[in-house]
Design an enzyme around this catalytic site. Structure first.
Site, mmCIF file in Angstrom:
data_model
loop_
_atom_site.group_PDB
_atom_site.id
_atom_site.type_symbol
_atom_site.label_atom_id
_atom_site.label_comp_id
_atom_site.label_asym_id
_atom_site.label_seq_id
_atom_site.Cartn_x
_atom_site.Cartn_y
_atom_site.Cartn_z
ATOM 1 N N GLU A 243 15.924 -1.679 -31.107
ATOM 2 C CA GLU A 243 15.489 -1.707 -32.509
ATOM 3 C C GLU A 243 15.228 -0.262 -32.894
ATOM 4 O O GLU A 243 14.248 0.337 -32.457
ATOM 5 C CB GLU A 243 14.194 -2.513 -32.666
ATOM 6 C CG GLU A 243 14.262 -3.949 -32.180
ATOM 7 C CD GLU A 243 15.069 -4.839 -33.108
ATOM 8 O OE1 GLU A 243 15.408 -4.402 -34.224
ATOM 9 O OE2 GLU A 243 15.370 -5.972 -32.702
ATOM 10 N N GLU A 364 16.662 9.692 -41.803
ATOM 11 C CA GLU A 364 15.363 9.031 -41.702
ATOM 12 C C GLU A 364 14.244 10.066 -41.652
ATOM 13 O O GLU A 364 14.240 10.938 -40.779
ATOM 14 C CB GLU A 364 15.306 8.142 -40.445
ATOM 15 C CG GLU A 364 14.071 7.263 -40.449
ATOM 16 C CD GLU A 364 13.883 6.470 -39.152
ATOM 17 O OE1 GLU A 364 14.137 7.021 -38.079
ATOM 18 O OE2 GLU A 364 13.478 5.295 -39.244
HETATM 19 O O1 TXE Z 1 10.225 7.943 -31.054
HETATM 20 P P1 TXE Z 1 10.817 7.888 -29.647
HETATM 21 P P2 TXE Z 1 9.138 8.935 -31.596
HETATM 22 C C1 TXE Z 1 11.847 6.992 -35.381
HETATM 23 C C2 TXE Z 1 11.368 7.908 -36.457
HETATM 24 C C3 TXE Z 1 10.599 8.941 -35.709
HETATM 25 C C4 TXE Z 1 11.485 9.100 -34.508
HETATM 26 C C5 TXE Z 1 10.831 9.704 -33.355
HETATM 27 O O2 TXE Z 1 12.460 8.506 -37.087
HETATM 28 O O3 TXE Z 1 10.463 10.145 -36.409
HETATM 29 O O4 TXE Z 1 11.876 7.764 -34.232
HETATM 30 O O5 TXE Z 1 9.615 9.019 -33.056
HETATM 31 C C6 TXE Z 1 9.761 6.325 -25.430
HETATM 32 N N1 TXE Z 1 13.571 6.777 -22.049
HETATM 33 N N2 TXE Z 1 11.008 5.872 -35.154
HETATM 34 O O6 TXE Z 1 9.194 10.307 -31.058
HETATM 35 O O7 TXE Z 1 10.779 9.212 -29.012
HETATM 36 C C7 TXE Z 1 8.547 6.963 -26.054
HETATM 37 O O8 TXE Z 1 7.643 7.399 -25.068
HETATM 38 C C8 TXE Z 1 12.765 5.733 -22.316
HETATM 39 C C9 TXE Z 1 11.534 4.611 -35.576
HETATM 40 O O9 TXE Z 1 7.871 8.218 -31.346
HETATM 41 O O10 TXE Z 1 12.089 7.152 -29.785
HETATM 42 C C10 TXE Z 1 8.019 5.819 -26.915
HETATM 43 O O11 TXE Z 1 7.291 4.914 -26.109
HETATM 44 N N3 TXE Z 1 11.795 5.772 -23.237
HETATM 45 C C11 TXE Z 1 10.816 3.505 -34.961
HETATM 46 C C12 TXE Z 1 9.295 5.172 -27.412
HETATM 47 O O12 TXE Z 1 10.321 5.568 -26.495
HETATM 48 C C13 TXE Z 1 11.654 6.899 -23.949
HETATM 49 C C14 TXE Z 1 9.362 3.684 -34.838
HETATM 50 C C15 TXE Z 1 9.710 5.595 -28.817
HETATM 51 O O13 TXE Z 1 9.727 6.998 -28.864
HETATM 52 C C16 TXE Z 1 12.462 8.020 -23.728
HETATM 53 C C17 TXE Z 1 8.984 4.991 -34.373
HETATM 54 C C18 TXE Z 1 13.461 7.930 -22.725
HETATM 55 N N4 TXE Z 1 14.292 8.939 -22.436
HETATM 56 C C19 TXE Z 1 9.818 6.035 -34.569
HETATM 57 N N5 TXE Z 1 12.095 8.988 -24.572
HETATM 58 C C20 TXE Z 1 11.143 2.117 -35.461
HETATM 59 N N6 TXE Z 1 12.415 1.770 -35.606
HETATM 60 O O14 TXE Z 1 10.237 1.306 -35.643
HETATM 61 C C21 TXE Z 1 11.078 8.498 -25.321
HETATM 62 N N7 TXE Z 1 10.783 7.243 -24.926
#
Ligand code: TXE
Length: 459
Positions: A243, A364
């Site tokens: 998602e 985004e």
């Molecule tokens: O998301 P990340 P972030 C989008 C929004 C935001 C951007 C970055 O644009 O600015 O994502 O947000 C884990 N392997 N959304 O930095 O990094 C991380 O620790 C496995 C949309 O928070 O994608 C966290 O638990 N896991 C979104 C989770 O992934 C990894 C809502 C999400 O982090 C990882 C939030 C890896 N290599 C942000 N790297 C929505 N669709 O609801 C990171 N994580």
């Protein structure tokens, strides 16, 4: 100071190295978080717990989900308090959106499990019985915007279907997952059924995705991270639900009822400071009602209460998009500035005069920033709505044409004359760069189980 700990096989443990959890309200340190890098112990604990958990009947697991829901409900004030502390969101949002939905996620899947029908397919000479077997150990990774809401949306169906869970909350917002772990141990959930690990995504998140004994990954987060998760998990043939991000449009057609559309579009724009993947960050308005809509929208915006964004780093990213909008020829119609106090505050911002193909209008931003655009015909509005690489959600505001226009939008979910009106039975998920797979109701049941067919020949 809260000491967040990992929950591993029913025991709370920490790591030698810890890092800070910072409040977006004033940049103070509110908790210390374990920096986990290795998940071997936790996978072993989950594997050890799995055989007994998988042997329980679905009714028994439904009872456990109800007990978790009861416990969260009894402590709902504390859930809302911790979520507001960690994310900075107003208490009423933490209570009405996050805490109450976290309870509902467990309650919903308990009821849903009790009403699951077994599927059979009759042939003239045989009967096919479909069994839904647990997958085993599953990894659940969630973001910071709706911390327990999104994590419990995965935990509840995963447990229901007989899996043991390794959950990883965002390193930015670990407090409510930690609290859930405490409640589950208090009510006696068997050790190792729900495990929670904390740490940075590229370290512990990556370790979860890479571990060969974790057979499915459900991930909610950014599209760039989703690509890394997919690239790691796909060659291992793991089940994968992604998602990801969105850049959703709110379409206000010429026959919209503005008494409904103005507050509805405003809520879609700025709830949770615009940090919901379903938020409508592009507002498309028919030219014949544009001025009327805009005046009312900007006037009602003055009374809309938002919190800060998640942290200063994210605030700087959002502000860089406001600067980009100016370079791209945008006109700031409201807001546009950092609020000058400690924490990560930004004024809710509305930008007009941009091409719907500009970077500001297609990338985004994930903050309280909305671009507003004019269109002449419904066909043009549909073309504008579909012109980004995302396809998560959208809304259409119209007295007579809503459903017809909604069907032409390339998104996983479209609301008509409402927004974020959720029935947990329906498919939730995106198309294009917004993800792969669906969760919700039967789709979650399907994802968190292996469907197996037994074909029995009649005598
Ligand atoms: O998301 P990340 P972030 C989008 C929004 C935001 C951007 C970055 O644009 O600015 O994502 O947000 C884990 N392997 N959304 O930095 O990094 C991380 O620790 C496995 C949309 O928070 O994608 C966290 O638990 N896991 C979104 C989770 O992934 C990894 C809502 C999400 O982090 C990882 C939030 C890896 N290599 C942000 N790297 C929505 N669709 O609801 C990171 N994580």
């Amino acid at each position: 100071m809260i000491q967040v700990q990992n929950l591993v096989g029913g025991k709370f443990v920490t790591t030698d190295e810890v890092f800070d959890d910072i409040s977006p309200l004033d940049n103070s340190i509110i908790a210390k978080i374990p920096r986990t890098k290795n998940v071997d112990d936790v996978v072993e604990a989950a594997i050890n717990a799995h055989s007994e958990w998988a042997l329980l009947s679905i009714e028994q697991r439904c009872e456990w989900l109800d007990r978790i829901a009861d416990s969260l409900q009894e402590n709902i004030e504390e859930v809302a308090r911790l979520e507001a502390l960690d994310t900075g969101k107003p208490h009423e949002v933490a209570m009405n959106v996050d805490a109450s939905r976290s309870v509902n996620n467990f309650r919903f899947f308990a009821d849903f499990g009790r009403n699951l029908k077994s599927e059979t397919f009759s042939m003239p000479d045989a009967t096919n019985y479909v069994m839904r077997k647990p997958i085993g150990v599953v990894g659940l990774i969630s973001p910071w915007n709706l911390p327990l809401y999104l994590l419990s949306w995965k935990i509840a169906p995963a447990l229901l279907m007989g899996n043991c869970v390794i959950a990883k909350p965002s390193e930015i917002t670990p407090l409510t997952a930690h609290f859930l772990g405490k409640l589950c141990t208090e009510i006696g959930l068997p050790d190792g059924v729900l495990n929670i690990v904390n740490g940075y995504g590229p370290e512990v998140g990556q370790a979860i995705v890479e571990h060969p004994d974790i057979k499915a990954i459900s991930f909610t987060g950014g599209t760039a991270t989703g690509k890394i998760v997919a690239a790691t998990a796909a060659p291992m043939f793991k089940k994968l639900s992604l998602e990801l991000g969105g850049k959703n449009a709110s379409l206000v057609l010429d026959d919209a009822d503005l008494d409904i559309a103005v507050p509805g579009v405003l809520r879609a724009s700025f709830l949770n400071s615009g940090q919901i993947c379903l938020c409508g960050s592009r507002v498309l308005v028919n030219a014949s009602i544009y001025d009327d809509f805009l005046n009312r929208y900007l006037s009602e915006l003055k009374n809309f209460n938002i919190g800060p964004v998640i942290n200063v780093e994210h605030r700087n990213k959002v502000m860089s998009y406001i600067e980009l909008a100016k370079e791209e020829g945008g006109e700031i119609l409201a807001g546009g500035n950092v609020i000058d106090k400690a924490g990560a505050w930004i004024e809710p911002t509305v930008i007009g005069g941009l091409s719907h193909k500009s970077r500001t209008a297609t990338e985004e931003i994930f903050g309280p920033v909305v671009t507003i655009h004019k269109f002449e015909t419904d066909e043009e509005a549909i073309e504008m709505a579909n012109c980004t690489s995302y396809g998560l959600a959208g809304s259409v505001w119209s007295k007579n044409k809503g459903r017809q226009v909604a069907e032409q939008i390339d998104s996983g979910m479209v609301w008509v004359n409402t927004w974020l009106h959720r029935d947990l039975r329906v498919p939730f998920g995106g198309v294009k760069d917004s993800g792969v797979g669906r969760e919700g109701g039967l789709w979650s049941i399907g994802f968190f189980s292996e469907a197996v067919n037994i074909c029995v020949m009649e005598d």
